[in-house]
Design a protein around this motif. Structure first.
Motif, PDB file in Angstrom:
ATOM      1  N   ASP A 171     -25.491  70.798  35.497  1.00 55.26           N
ATOM      2  CA  ASP A 171     -24.334  70.019  35.035  1.00 55.26           C
ATOM      3  C   ASP A 171     -24.200  69.380  36.217  1.00 55.26           C
ATOM      4  OD1 ASP A 171     -22.042  69.431  33.377  1.00 55.26           O
ATOM      5  OD2 ASP A 171     -20.997  71.374  34.707  1.00 55.26           O
ATOM      6  N   GLU A 172     -24.709  69.822  37.704  1.00 53.07           N
ATOM      7  CA  GLU A 172     -23.835  68.412  38.482  1.00 53.07           C
ATOM      8  C   GLU A 172     -25.383  67.882  38.363  1.00 53.07           C
ATOM      9  OE1 GLU A 172     -24.430  68.841  42.951  1.00 53.07           O
ATOM     10  OE2 GLU A 172     -24.274  70.230  42.757  1.00 53.07           O
ATOM     11  N   VAL A 217     -31.187  67.047  43.750  1.00 55.27           N
ATOM     12  CA  VAL A 217     -30.194  68.585  42.871  1.00 55.27           C
ATOM     13  C   VAL A 217     -30.895  69.243  42.280  1.00 55.27           C
ATOM     14  CG1 VAL A 217     -27.896  68.633  41.440  1.00 55.27           C
ATOM     15  CG2 VAL A 217     -27.822  67.461  43.434  1.00 55.27           C
ATOM     16  N   THR A 242     -25.382  74.120  38.339  1.00 53.12           N
ATOM     17  CA  THR A 242     -26.102  73.216  38.829  1.00 53.12           C
ATOM     18  C   THR A 242     -26.987  71.834  38.563  1.00 53.12           C
ATOM     19  OG1 THR A 242     -27.070  75.187  41.160  1.00 53.12           O
ATOM     20  CG2 THR A 242     -28.342  72.664  41.270  1.00 53.12           C
ATOM     21  N   SER A 280     -24.408  65.238  35.919  1.00 58.97           N
ATOM     22  CA  SER A 280     -23.586  64.138  36.499  1.00 58.97           C
ATOM     23  C   SER A 280     -23.900  63.565  36.909  1.00 58.97           C
ATOM     24  CB  SER A 280     -22.682  65.304  37.132  1.00 58.97           C
ATOM     25  OG  SER A 280     -21.980  65.919  36.139  1.00 58.97           O
TER      26      SER A 280
END
Length: 194
Positions: free
Chosen positions: A35-36, A127, A33, A39
């Motif tokens: 990493d998300e 996020v 998460t 991004s």
């Protein structure tokens, strides 16, 4: 050398320190998460025309690699991850203090969708909050080795919200939750239990 090692084909991965675990484990979900989040922040930065905001986001994206490594390192690992420092958190606090002092930032909640770059930051913020919930579950289970990770992610969500509002104000966009011309106290729609 290939990125496709095929070692994860059966749904397992290695943590820092070598332990092999399911890709469905909470620790893996949590750093995934992060990493998300990184991004989505990168996407927000790529469509943002405001140089100051871009310059704020890029170092934070680098810091998220430290956060991710701290999460990916088991509590009992022999080699500890680089810690998230109080100074790193203070950097986020400084952004919060500076941006909150700007005129109009805290006038009302914002309705996402009025400006693409601000909306991308709102996605990043949500996020970030999801990552925070994962981190809290890790902490509750005694699996979080660095308590500053939780503080950092909580503060980062504030920074992302504020940066979105800053972009809207600088673009002259009215993204207030309360419709124009509606009477009543600011923020009332967001906080009211009526």
């Amino acid at each position: 050398v290939s990125i496709a090692t095929k070692r994860g084909d059966k749904g397992q991965t290695h943590l820092i320190g070598g332990a092999r675990v399911s890709k469905g484990e909470l620790r893996v979900e949590t750093y995934g998460t992060i990493d998300e989040l990184n991004s989505v922040m990168g996407f927000a930065r790529s469509i943002c025309e405001d140089a100051e905001v871009r310059d704020i986001l890029k170092p934070i994206q680098r810091e998220l690699f430290v956060v991710s490594a701290a999460i990916a390192t088991p509590v009992d690992a022999k080699k500890k991850a680089t810690p998230v420092t109080a100074e790193t958190i203070a950097g986020l606090d400084a952004h919060v203090t500076r941006i909150e002092a700007m005129k109009g930032i805290l006038d009302d909640w914002s309705l996402p969708g009025e400006l693409a770059s601000a909306s991308a930051l709102d996605v990043a913020r949500t996020v970030c909050r999801r990552a925070e919930r994962c981190i809290v579950r890790m902490n509750d289970a005694g699996e979080l080795g660095d308590a500053n990770v939780l503080v950092y992610i909580n503060r980062l969500s504030d920074v992302l919200w504020l940066l979105g509002r800053l972009l809207e104000i600088r673009a002259g966009v009215n993204a207030a939750l309360r419709p124009e011309g509606k009477p009543g106290a600011k923020w009332s729609d967001a906080w009211s239990a009526k």
